[in-house]
Design a protein around this motif. Structure first.
Motif, PDB file in Angstrom:
ATOM      1  N   UNK A 104     -10.036   6.736 -14.102  1.00  0.00           N
ATOM      2  CA  UNK A 104      -9.311   5.689 -13.396  1.00  0.00           C
ATOM      3  C   UNK A 104      -8.979   6.186 -11.997  1.00  0.00           C
ATOM      4  N   UNK A 105      -9.273   5.370 -11.003  1.00  0.00           N
ATOM      5  CA  UNK A 105      -8.900   5.678  -9.630  1.00  0.00           C
ATOM      6  C   UNK A 105      -7.892   4.635  -9.169  1.00  0.00           C
ATOM      7  N   UNK A 106      -6.717   5.116  -8.763  1.00  0.00           N
ATOM      8  CA  UNK A 106      -5.700   4.254  -8.159  1.00  0.00           C
ATOM      9  C   UNK A 106      -5.817   4.442  -6.653  1.00  0.00           C
ATOM     10  N   UNK A 107      -6.484   3.522  -5.988  1.00  0.00           N
ATOM     11  CA  UNK A 107      -6.768   3.673  -4.562  1.00  0.00           C
ATOM     12  C   UNK A 107      -5.498   3.616  -3.718  1.00  0.00           C
ATOM     13  N   UNK A 108      -4.471   2.926  -4.200  1.00  0.00           N
ATOM     14  CA  UNK A 108      -3.223   2.816  -3.442  1.00  0.00           C
ATOM     15  C   UNK A 108      -2.504   4.152  -3.365  1.00  0.00           C
ATOM     16  N   UNK A 109      -2.700   4.994  -4.367  1.00  0.00           N
ATOM     17  CA  UNK A 109      -2.003   6.282  -4.414  1.00  0.00           C
ATOM     18  C   UNK A 109      -2.957   7.466  -4.325  1.00  0.00           C
ATOM     19  N   UNK A 110      -4.219   7.155  -4.135  1.00  0.00           N
ATOM     20  CA  UNK A 110      -5.240   8.209  -4.092  1.00  0.00           C
ATOM     21  C   UNK A 110      -5.119   9.110  -5.322  1.00  0.00           C
TER      22      UNK A 110
END
Length: 259
Positions: A104-110
C-alpha cells in the motif's frame, strides 16, 4: 472587577479556541482525504490479479467509497513456466522497506507499507472504518488472527495437495477453527464487535466466501456464521462490490490447483 476587560479576554480566548478547532478539523480532513492535491487517488494498492490478501483492503476502499489505484500483477500460465516477472521485475523498484505483495502506498504521507495486517489496520484507521479503540480493536485483532489461520490452511491446500487432501482439510483441519468461530459469533447482532464493523469482518466474510467455493455445504452446520454472511452481503456497499471486477477475480494464482 473590570467587566469590560473580563469580556474582552473571554472573547479572545474563544477566538483562539475556535482557531484551534478549525486547525484540528483541517488536519483531520487532510489525514482522511481520499485524493491528493492533484486530484489523483491518495492510495495505491498492489497485488496479484486475484482475490487473496487484497480482497479485504479492496473491499474496505469500496465500503468507504474511496477511489484507489488498483495495481494488479498477472502470473503467467504453464506455457510460460508460471512466470511472475510482472511483479519480480518491479519488486525492488518501489522503495518498499520489505518488498512484497500486497503493498500500500499512501501518496499523501509518502508512506509505503507491506504486510496485509498492517495494511488493513492502517486503511481502517485512516478512513475511520468501524471500531477505532480498545477493547473492540483487540477483539477484532484476535478474531482476525483465527481467520488468518483458516486462510493459511486454505492456501496450503489450494497450492499444495489438492484434491488429495481436500477431505482431510474439510473434515479434520478446518472444523476445529470453525467451531470456535461459530461459538464466538453466537448472539452477535451484526458484526464481530457487536453493532460496529471492523476490518476483521471483511476478512471473516472473505474466509466464508472462499471456503464456500471449495465446498458449498461447508457452513450448513454453522448457522451463526451463515447469519453473519447474510448480514454482510446485505450491506449497502455490497451491490456495488458485486458489480466490480474485484469480486469476480480468481481466489488464487495461476499456479494453484484450486483457483
Amino acid at each position: 472587577f473590570n467587566l469590560t476587560f473580563y469580556i474582552q479576554r473571554s472573547l479572545a480566548n474563544m477566538s483562539v479556541l475556535n482557531k484551534l478547532d478549525s486547525l484540528i478539523d483541517y488536519i483531520n480532513q487532510a489525514s482522511t482525504s481520499s485524493s491528493n492535491d492533484d486530484g489523483q487517488p491518495r492510495f495505491t494498492l498492489g497485488y496479484w490479479k486475484i482475490c487473496g490478501f487484497a480482497n479485504t483492503p479492496r473491499m474496505m476502499f469500496v465500503y468507504a467509497n474511496v477511489p484507489f489505484n488498483n495495481v494488479m500483477y498477472e502470473q503467467k500460465g504453464a506455457e510460460d513456466q508460471f512466470s511472475r516477472a510482472e511483479w519480480t521485475d518491479v519488486k525492488h523498484t518501489l522503495q518498499l522497506s520489505f518488498p512484497n505483495v500486497p503493498y500500500l502506498i499512501d501518496h499523501a504521507r509518502n508512506l509505503r507499507l507491506t504486510e496485509s495486517g498492517a495494511i488493513n489496520a492502517y486503511i481502517a484507521r485512516q478512513l475511520n472504518i468501524g471500531v477505532q479503540s480498545d477493547p473492540e480493536l483487540a477483539i477484532a485483532d484476535m478474531v482476525d488472527g483465527v481467520v488468518r489461520d483458516c486462510m493459511s490452511m486454505f492456501a496450503r491446500l489450494c497450492y499444495g495437495q489438492y484434491p488429495e487432501m481436500r477431505s482431510v482439510y474439510l473434515e479434520q483441519q478446518l472444523p476445529p477453527k470453525l467451531k470456535y468461530l461459530e461459538s464466538f459469533m453466537k448472539d452477535k447482532a451484526k458484526f464481530i464487535c457487536g453493532d460496529t464493523i471492523s476490518c476483521a469482518d471483511f476478512a471473516l466474510y472473505y474466509m466464508i466466501f472462499a471456503n464456500s467455493k471449495l465446498e458449498p455445504k461447508l457452513f450448513d452446520s454453522c448457522p451463526n456464521l451463515q447469519a453473519f454472511y447474510r448480514r454482510f452481503n446485505a450491506l449497502p456497499f455490497m451491490e456495488k462490490w458485486n458489480a466490480l471486477e474485484y469480486s469476480k477475480l480468481p481466489l488464487n494464482n495461476t499456479v494453484a490447483k484450486f483457483r
